[in-house]
Motif scaffolding. Structure first.
Motif, PDB file in Angstrom:
ATOM      1  N   PRO A  32      18.110  56.560 -11.036  1.00 16.07           N
ATOM      2  CA  PRO A  32      18.770  56.032  -9.838  1.00 16.07           C
ATOM      3  C   PRO A  32      17.923  56.258  -8.582  1.00 16.07           C
ATOM      4  CG  PRO A  32      20.333  57.231 -11.182  1.00 16.07           C
ATOM      5  CD  PRO A  32      18.981  57.493 -11.779  1.00 16.07           C
ATOM      6  N   TYR A  33      18.064  55.351  -7.639  1.00 21.40           N
ATOM      7  CA  TYR A  33      17.261  55.359  -6.421  1.00 21.40           C
ATOM      8  C   TYR A  33      17.347  56.687  -5.674  1.00 21.40           C
ATOM      9  CZ  TYR A  33      15.913  54.121  -1.631  1.00 21.40           C
ATOM     10  OH  TYR A  33      15.340  54.092  -0.383  1.00 21.40           O
ATOM     11  N   ARG A  34      18.526  57.210  -5.474  1.00 22.67           N
ATOM     12  CA  ARG A  34      18.675  58.464  -4.729  1.00 22.67           C
ATOM     13  C   ARG A  34      18.008  59.633  -5.459  1.00 22.67           C
ATOM     14  NH1 ARG A  34      22.775  58.323  -0.618  1.00 22.67           N
ATOM     15  NH2 ARG A  34      23.801  56.284  -0.526  1.00 22.67           N
ATOM     16  N   TRP A  35      18.024  59.603  -6.778  1.00 20.44           N
ATOM     17  CA  TRP A  35      17.333  60.637  -7.544  1.00 20.44           C
ATOM     18  C   TRP A  35      15.831  60.566  -7.276  1.00 20.44           C
ATOM     19  CZ3 TRP A  35      19.464  61.701 -13.121  1.00 20.44           C
ATOM     20  CH2 TRP A  35      20.860  61.874 -13.048  1.00 20.44           C
ATOM     21  N   PHE A  90       6.912  57.403  -5.312  1.00 21.21           N
ATOM     22  CA  PHE A  90       7.886  56.754  -6.188  1.00 21.21           C
ATOM     23  C   PHE A  90       8.259  55.369  -5.675  1.00 21.21           C
ATOM     24  CE2 PHE A  90       8.432  61.294  -7.109  1.00 21.21           C
ATOM     25  CZ  PHE A  90       8.276  61.266  -8.482  1.00 21.21           C
ATOM     26  N   GLU A  91       8.237  55.178  -4.371  1.00 22.21           N
ATOM     27  CA  GLU A  91       8.510  53.850  -3.820  1.00 22.21           C
ATOM     28  C   GLU A  91       7.448  52.845  -4.248  1.00 22.21           C
ATOM     29  OE1 GLU A  91      10.822  55.352   0.238  1.00 22.21           O
ATOM     30  OE2 GLU A  91       8.646  55.077   0.221  1.00 22.21           O
ATOM     31  N   LEU A 106      17.561  46.636  -1.837  1.00 21.83           N
ATOM     32  CA  LEU A 106      17.232  47.690  -0.873  1.00 21.83           C
ATOM     33  C   LEU A 106      16.704  47.138   0.446  1.00 21.83           C
ATOM     34  CD1 LEU A 106      15.401  50.259  -3.196  1.00 21.83           C
ATOM     35  CD2 LEU A 106      17.769  50.339  -2.369  1.00 21.83           C
ATOM     36  N   GLY A 107      16.421  45.850   0.511  1.00 18.94           N
ATOM     37  CA  GLY A 107      15.771  45.296   1.698  1.00 18.94           C
ATOM     38  C   GLY A 107      16.731  44.724   2.718  1.00 18.94           C
ATOM     39  N   GLY A 247      19.702  57.055   1.740  1.00 15.46           N
ATOM     40  CA  GLY A 247      19.489  56.143   0.631  1.00 15.46           C
ATOM     41  C   GLY A 247      19.984  54.735   0.864  1.00 15.46           C
ATOM     42  N   GLN A 248      19.982  54.287   2.127  1.00 16.60           N
ATOM     43  CA  GLN A 248      20.485  52.946   2.449  1.00 16.60           C
ATOM     44  C   GLN A 248      19.446  51.844   2.246  1.00 16.60           C
ATOM     45  OE1 GLN A 248      22.916  52.760   6.191  1.00 16.60           O
ATOM     46  NE2 GLN A 248      22.332  54.908   6.351  1.00 16.60           N
ATOM     47  N   GLY A 249      18.205  52.227   1.915  1.00 12.16           N
ATOM     48  CA  GLY A 249      17.187  51.215   1.698  1.00 12.16           C
ATOM     49  C   GLY A 249      16.168  51.173   2.825  1.00 12.16           C
ATOM     50  N   TYR A 250      15.719  49.959   3.171  1.00  4.96           N
ATOM     51  CA  TYR A 250      14.608  49.804   4.105  1.00  4.96           C
ATOM     52  C   TYR A 250      14.885  48.653   5.075  1.00  4.96           C
ATOM     53  CZ  TYR A 250      12.711  52.561   0.364  1.00  4.96           C
ATOM     54  OH  TYR A 250      12.551  53.529  -0.572  1.00  4.96           O
ATOM     55  N   ARG A 251      14.574  48.902   6.332  1.00  3.34           N
ATOM     56  CA  ARG A 251      14.680  47.841   7.327  1.00  3.34           C
ATOM     57  C   ARG A 251      13.283  47.313   7.629  1.00  3.34           C
ATOM     58  NH1 ARG A 251      17.195  50.277  11.079  1.00  3.34           N
ATOM     59  NH2 ARG A 251      19.257  49.398  10.653  1.00  3.34           N
TER      60      ARG A 251
END
Length: 310
Positions: A32-35, A90-91, A106-107, A247-251
């Protein structure tokens, strides 16, 4: 450049450790992303303690650029920068190995109409970026919705070069990879009305640079942005990206094109660019690539700002 092609030679035993490492990384980034963000923080903590030479460069850059901060404040920023760098590891793998659908969630992209309008008008665009640690995943997210060409430097390991290029281009299949020193190809792309990612915030030596202030320090700043804009008949569009909290993603933000650029002369243009770079870096200093020796090249007669290697 042609698309990367797999070669039987890549199965040679000398590349087996690389394939094993990539396989393990592929497995890890299915978490999972947050992990993965938490693992990145852990990796950053490890690098902080083991990568002494990199730590010294970052410490020196923070000392030079943020003299108004206390030692304790700069140390907190230093640790956060290592955490950001660990997450970037990791990204990058997420950008290379995740499915388009999983990554797209995530975008959060703002200002895409600027690029689409330029494309409709056949106008070349220099997408002027900054070396934030989210560089790789930001390019992958933007490449899913808009064709962006990029500057490229071939890796010495041909198998890794194949993996890297394939990972970068899988989200942006119509893109062109241009050798970093191939000015003619760069200008051709711009004159054909395409957009190309370009970051003028690193030290490439004095030969093609002028010295203008950055964070109050004379910094060798490349004049290529002005040359490419003028000779490629392109507009310069600032582009920033940010890792959002929790963990909201990327702006990703595509800003309005620079007005009256190129300006009166290259020095004025470089100063304008550095002022913009300083402004956006100050907004999220923990996410900037401080491990680069940005002030390595000094004006004649000035002392070096970094300790000698070794």
């Amino acid at each position: 450049m042609d698309r990367p092609a797999f070669r039987i030679y890549f199965l040679h035993p000398r590349f087996w450790p690389l394939w094993l490492g990539m396989g393990l990384l592929w497995l890890v980034v299915q978490l999972p992303y947050r992990w993965l963000l938490a693992l990145g923080r852990g990796l950053g903590w490890l690098m902080y303690h083991l990568a002494a030479s990199r730590r010294h460069i970052i410490e020196r850059n923070l000392e030079l650029c943020f003299p108004e901060l206390s030692v304790a404040e700069r140390q907190r920023l230093l640790r956060e920068n290592f955490a950001s760098t660990g997450m970037a590891f990791f990204e990058t793998a997420m950008g290379w190995f995740w499915s388009r659908k999983r990554l797209a969630g995530l975008g959060h992209i703002e200002g895409l109409e600027v690029l689409r309008q330029a494309q409709a008008e056949g106008q070349g665009v220099i997408l002027m970026a900054v070396h934030f640690t989210t560089l790789e995943i930001g390019a992958a997210l933007l490449g899913q919705v808009q064709t962006i060409d990029g500057m490229y430097r071939e890796h010495k390991n041909p198998a890794f070069d194949y993996i890297q290029r394939r990972g970068r281009e899988r989200h942006n299949r119509d893109a062109t990879a241009i050798e970093r020193d191939d000015v003619r190809a760069m200008l051709k792309v711009l004159r054909n009305g395409r957009a190309i990612w370009y970051a003028p915030d690193q030290d490439y030596g004095a030969q093609h640079s002028v010295f203008v202030p950055l964070f109050g320090i004379q910094a060798a700043t490349v004049t290529a942005t002005t040359k490419f804009a003028r000779l490629g008949k392109a507009i310069v569009v600032p582009f920033t990206q940010s890792r959002l909290p929790d963990g909201q993603g990327y702006r990703l933000t595509i800003h309005p094109p620079l007005k009256d650029f190129p300006g009166e002369n290259e020095e004025a243009d470089c100063l304008r660019i550095n002022q913009w770079i300083e402004q956006v870096v100050r907004q999220q200093p923990e996410q900037y690539l401080w491990a680069h020796r940005r002030f390595k090249t000094r004006p004649a007669g000035e002392a070096k700002l970094y300790r000698k290697k070794g």
